[in-house]
Design an enzyme around this catalytic site. Sequence first.
Site, short mmCIF file in Angstrom:
data_model
loop_
_atom_site.label_atom_id
_atom_site.label_comp_id
_atom_site.label_asym_id
_atom_site.label_seq_id
_atom_site.Cartn_x
_atom_site.Cartn_y
_atom_site.Cartn_z
N TYR B 278 -20.47 17.29 -2.04
CA TYR B 278 -21.39 17.32 -0.89
C TYR B 278 -20.71 17.98 0.30
O TYR B 278 -19.71 17.48 0.81
CB TYR B 278 -21.77 15.87 -0.56
CG TYR B 278 -22.85 15.65 0.44
CD1 TYR B 278 -22.91 16.33 1.65
CD2 TYR B 278 -23.84 14.70 0.20
CE1 TYR B 278 -23.90 16.10 2.57
CE2 TYR B 278 -24.85 14.45 1.12
CZ TYR B 278 -24.86 15.16 2.31
OH TYR B 278 -25.84 14.91 3.22
N TYR B 326 -27.37 26.70 0.59
CA TYR B 326 -28.56 26.49 -0.24
C TYR B 326 -29.66 25.80 0.55
O TYR B 326 -30.67 26.39 0.90
CB TYR B 326 -28.19 25.65 -1.46
CG TYR B 326 -29.36 25.32 -2.37
CD1 TYR B 326 -30.13 26.33 -2.94
CD2 TYR B 326 -29.68 23.99 -2.68
CE1 TYR B 326 -31.19 26.02 -3.78
CE2 TYR B 326 -30.73 23.68 -3.52
CZ TYR B 326 -31.49 24.70 -4.07
OH TYR B 326 -32.54 24.40 -4.89
#
Lengths: 133, 379
Positions: B278, B326
């Site tokens: 993450y 993204y």
Amino acid sequence: MDRTLPQPTPETQHFWDGCKVGELRLQRCTACRESYFPPRPFCPACGSRAVEIYPASGKATLYSFVINHRPRPDMGAEPHSIAVVALAEGPRMMTNIVGCPQTPEALQLDMPLEVTFETFGAIALPFFKPAGA
Amino acid sequence: MKPRSIAVVGAAETTRLGRIPDMSVIGLHADAALNALADAGLTAKDIDGVATAGESPVAIAHYLGITPTWADGTAVGGCSFMLHVRHAAAAINEGLCKTVLITHGESGRSRVGSGGFGRAPSSLMGQFEMPFGVTSPPTMFTIPVMRYLKARGYTEEDLATVAVIQREWAALNPRASFKDPITVDDVLNSPMIAWPFRMLMCCLVTDGGGALILTSADRAKDFPQKPVYILGTGESVETPMVSQMEDFTSSRAFRVSGRKAFDEAGISPADVDHLMIYDAFAHLPLYGLEDLGFCKPGEAAGFIRDRNTAPGGVLPLNTNGGGLSYMHSGMYGMYALQESVRQMRGIAPAQAPGAKIAVSHGVGGMFAASGTVIFGNES
Ligand SMILES: [Zn+2]
């Protein structure tokens, strides 16, 4: 715009009362002697409720920081430091470094600092400035 | 949990990602859930377990028409979905439910039907962090980094390199928000947010969602998609106040969660073919590589700089482009899980050839919490 201020709770009132009279109050365990922060009525190291409040030296070193270039409206328009200092007594706390330019050149990790208080109405906030400045 | 006892049989993101001003938070949850149900060949009536964060599982169950025998509203920030996977696996193995739906939806950019960022002024954060001008993750998650850079001998260029290489992955992904190549200089010259963090070292803010469907591995072959098995899971929490984390150079939650997951799976980092860490900010992959044991402390920046995690490297990392390129709705953990599942199914836009084991590692809050899920595609 008014500065965002803390709302003390029964467990933290002594800390904020201390700031108002120019005293940085820490707590320590009378069983294991551990100093800790933020305030709570028991020792996080050993769980004992036998803790005491004492005035810290106010001495610290700069542990880590950012310089916020997008200040919150209540923090003014200029870039400012948001720092974590390592208190001489051990605990670390968040603060602002004042009394020096808010630049990477002026803010050096591990530089010696000392506490200073600024009053905002009913609250005084603990800030840190370069030692001896 | 017993490795390979649980499988992911449905996985999908929202139909659109990015800017979705015509959908509310709960609408994004539902869009992702309906896509995942279709992916698994199921309807809401087949679901008997619900987990979510950001919304209440009660709201999600009612909105979708689910009558659960198990619900989990664990909400510890962006890694909540990793914890949901872990809790769901335990619940299914314990017989509390058979088929679990985990949903995420967030109107991070358009803010339709979502709450604001704030802490009660009487909370510990409200008293001992907010008065000093912290605003949101860019001034909180970044607080330990100066200490970390000094302790490790890393530089601003090392942070920038993380963003540059993730953009290379994003270029391979048609759904990525940002696909144009960038250089280290581009990153260092992008607008200053909170020194030393420039804009391109910080995640995007977008709208989107995702959902997963889990069931027991013995049922997994009855579903249309290639099953993706869960080999191991971990979770931990540390502190809601970043200023109080134990060690500014290493996340205790990362270490505990990662260790638990690797032990459960009975594997070591050397066995891993594909990795998601993450990346709300550029320093997180560095901490993750070190705290999960992929690199020794002080070696993560060099590992990335030497292109080990880049396209063609030995350890494909954040192959969807990550939170930096993204998408990042706020609680990005779901998208890391989705990419791991795509990689294990063999259908990712930037597919790691022959990948058999994938690790998805999440963070919640500002190093406050962590969850790790290890996937495999062999039963
Ligand atoms: Zn004690």
